[in-house]
Design a protein around this motif. Structure first.
Motif, short mmCIF file in Angstrom:
data_model
loop_
_atom_site.label_atom_id
_atom_site.label_comp_id
_atom_site.label_asym_id
_atom_site.label_seq_id
_atom_site.Cartn_x
_atom_site.Cartn_y
_atom_site.Cartn_z
N GLY A 270 -7.20 24.39 25.09
CA GLY A 270 -5.85 24.58 25.59
C GLY A 270 -5.07 25.67 24.91
O GLY A 270 -3.89 25.91 25.25
N ALA A 271 -5.68 26.37 23.96
CA ALA A 271 -5.00 27.44 23.24
C ALA A 271 -5.58 28.79 23.64
O ALA A 271 -6.69 28.88 24.15
CB ALA A 271 -5.13 27.24 21.73
N THR A 272 -4.81 29.85 23.40
CA THR A 272 -5.32 31.21 23.53
C THR A 272 -5.82 31.65 22.16
O THR A 272 -5.07 31.59 21.17
CB THR A 272 -4.24 32.17 24.03
N TYR A 273 -7.08 32.04 22.11
CA TYR A 273 -7.70 32.41 20.84
C TYR A 273 -7.74 33.93 20.72
O TYR A 273 -8.16 34.64 21.65
CB TYR A 273 -9.12 31.86 20.77
N ASN A 280 -5.43 30.72 16.81
CA ASN A 280 -5.02 30.16 18.09
C ASN A 280 -3.51 30.20 18.23
O ASN A 280 -2.78 30.07 17.24
CB ASN A 280 -5.46 28.69 18.19
N SER A 282 -0.69 28.30 20.94
CA SER A 282 -0.61 27.35 22.06
C SER A 282 0.80 26.80 22.19
O SER A 282 1.68 27.09 21.37
CB SER A 282 -1.59 26.19 21.83
N LEU A 286 3.02 29.84 22.30
CA LEU A 286 2.33 30.72 23.24
C LEU A 286 3.25 31.12 24.38
O LEU A 286 3.29 32.29 24.78
CB LEU A 286 1.08 30.03 23.79
#
Length: 463
Positions: A270-273, A280, A282, A286
């Motif tokens: 569910g996170a942008t890495y 991360n 999120s 985010l």
């Protein structure tokens, strides 16, 4: 609501009032007004622990109020507005006291404080016309301020923050001097009449509520607003910043360097890495990153989400994101840390950082700004903003992203590459002019202040 500060302070002194009881005494309407106007942290209004951020925000509010009210008293005294003339030597003392309160405020702001309000109300206007009322009010309010810093010192000690314990005592000592001088002006003998200061509060939040109950915050009297540092006479103050070595409250009081907080993490669901830095982003952070500037404004994440001084934060190359539930729903309850003030702490007396009076044209790149260049003056900090920096500030975030300017434009060596650029510091950013590197943004880039603060706070290698 009681408006006599002496009477109310005596009531608080003679009865240990809990935060909840004191707040109840202000009335439901008063509570709602304070909540709506100030947006106080929940911890200030409930019996829950206060964070460093809570404490310094309240302290900055009180210091702003002191500067503002003393300014009104000094103006009235110089115009002969009191029923008993105030001698010039006493007016000079008030002038110095006002400057000292401003230096307290500047230190708190440099530490990341954000005043809850800088607009106040005067519950009894006779403090601007009655000699006795003025100095008795100063005595009672200084007693409250001293007690607030005693509470702050106790809380800082519990948090293992020895430097802040030291500063709380340094400020409280100055406030005690102000009260002695006011006692002397009243004819109280001896003017120094206590061997131990009264510990009126168990938390600094109680002091904030006392100011509200006194009618200085959200009251029904005339409104006055903090005038900004440009109006402060600082000529008679010699020590303008905390001095001396840090005090150790316990063997483990000083935190060790923490370079591990930037160690790469594994991608999270569910996170942008961001593989560039191995972190991360999120949730609210985010959403904020994507909506208000992304990579160009904030840079890559340098840490995962972490706890710092009671706040949920995450560091980016150019910013620190802070989660303040309920404070800014239109911005996902995310506020940006005052990293510009943090990295420039202690530089306030350098020429580019000294406030300028309005009407004095600033110097850019060795010459005066042409009349054709649009220049905006910010009385809140006493600095100008113009040319490409002004256009960038207006287009890419303004006050919410960058904050007020805290310096003029000047040349400075960049810690990333050793090159010298024209820069200007803001509360939350450093704007840098890189000729020929980014024409679509007026060749302006943002400094990596998030990385600098990580280095300053935790010993994380920089860059």
């Amino acid at each position: 609501m009681a408006t006599n500060p002496v009477d109310l302070l005596n009531t608080v002194t003679n009865a240990r009032v809990s935060r909840r009881t004191l707040f109840k005494g202000a009335g439901i309407a008063g509570a709602g007004l304070l909540m709506s106007r100030l947006g106080l942290f929940r911890s200030v209004l409930a019996d829950s622990p206060e964070s460093v951020k809570d404490i310094i925000n309240i302290a900055a509010t009180a210091e702003s109020m002191a500067v503002t009210l003393l300014g009104g008293a000094i103006d009235s005294a110089k115009k002969g507005g009191y029923d008993k003339p105030i001698p010039d030597v006493v007016v000079a003392i008030l002038d110095a006291a006002r400057a000292e309160e401003e230096f307290h405020l500047e230190y708190l702001l440099s530490a990341g404080a954000q005043p809850l309000t800088q607009t106040f109300t005067v519950p009894d206007t006779s403090i601007l016309s009655s000699y006795t009322k003025l100095f008795s009010t100063i005595v009672s309010l200084e007693t409250a301020f001293i007690a607030a810093y005693i509470a702050a010192a106790r809380e800082f000690a519990a948090m293992n923050q020895p430097e802040l314990v030291k500063v709380a005592f340094q400020i409280a000592g100055t406030e005690a001097e102000h009260r002695v001088l006011a006692n002397y002006a009243l004819g109280t003998r001896p003017a120094s009449d206590v061997a131990f200061e009264k510990a009126l509060f168990t938390t600094v939040g109680q002091a904030a509520q006392t100011l509200q109950q006194l009618g200085y915050i959200g009251g029904s009297g005339p409104q006055v607003t903090y005038p900004g540092p440009g109006t402060i006479n600082k000529a008679n103050v010699t020590v303008t910043a905390p001095t001396g070595p840090s005090v150790s409250c316990s063997p483990a009081a000083t935190p060790p360097a923490m370079p591990g907080i930037t160690a790469p993490a594994q991608p999270q669901p569910g996170a942008t890495y961001f593989k560039e830095t191995g972190h991360n982003v999120s949730g609210a952070f985010l959403s904020y990153w994507q909506a208000f500037g992304g990579l160009a404004i904030f840079g890559y994440p340098l840490t995962e989400v972490m706890q710092e001084n009671g706040l949920t934060v995450q560091y980016f190359e150019r910013a620190r994101f802070e989660l303040h539930p309920g404070a800014a729903p239109q911005r996902y309850d995310v506020l940006l840390g005052l990293v510009g003030r943090e990295v420039t702490a202690g530089r306030e007396n350098e020429p580019p950082f000294r406030p300028l009076p309005q009407g004095n044209a600033p110097v850019w790149n060795g010459g005066m700004v042409p009349d054709s260049v649009e220049v905006v003056y910010f009385p809140q900090t006493g600095h100008y903003l113009g040319h490409g920096f002004l256009r960038y500030w207006q287009k890419f975030g303004g006050l919410e992203i960058f904050g007020f300017p805290i310096s003029e434009e000047f040349r400075e060596q960049n810690p990333d590459n050793g090159k010298t650029y024209v820069v200007q510091y803001f509360e939350r950013a450093r704007l840098e002019w890189h000729p020929g590197e980014w024409p679509e943004r007026w060749d302006i880039m943002l400094g990596r202040l998030g990385a600098q603060v990580l280095n300053k706070r935790y010993g994380v290698p920089y860059p």
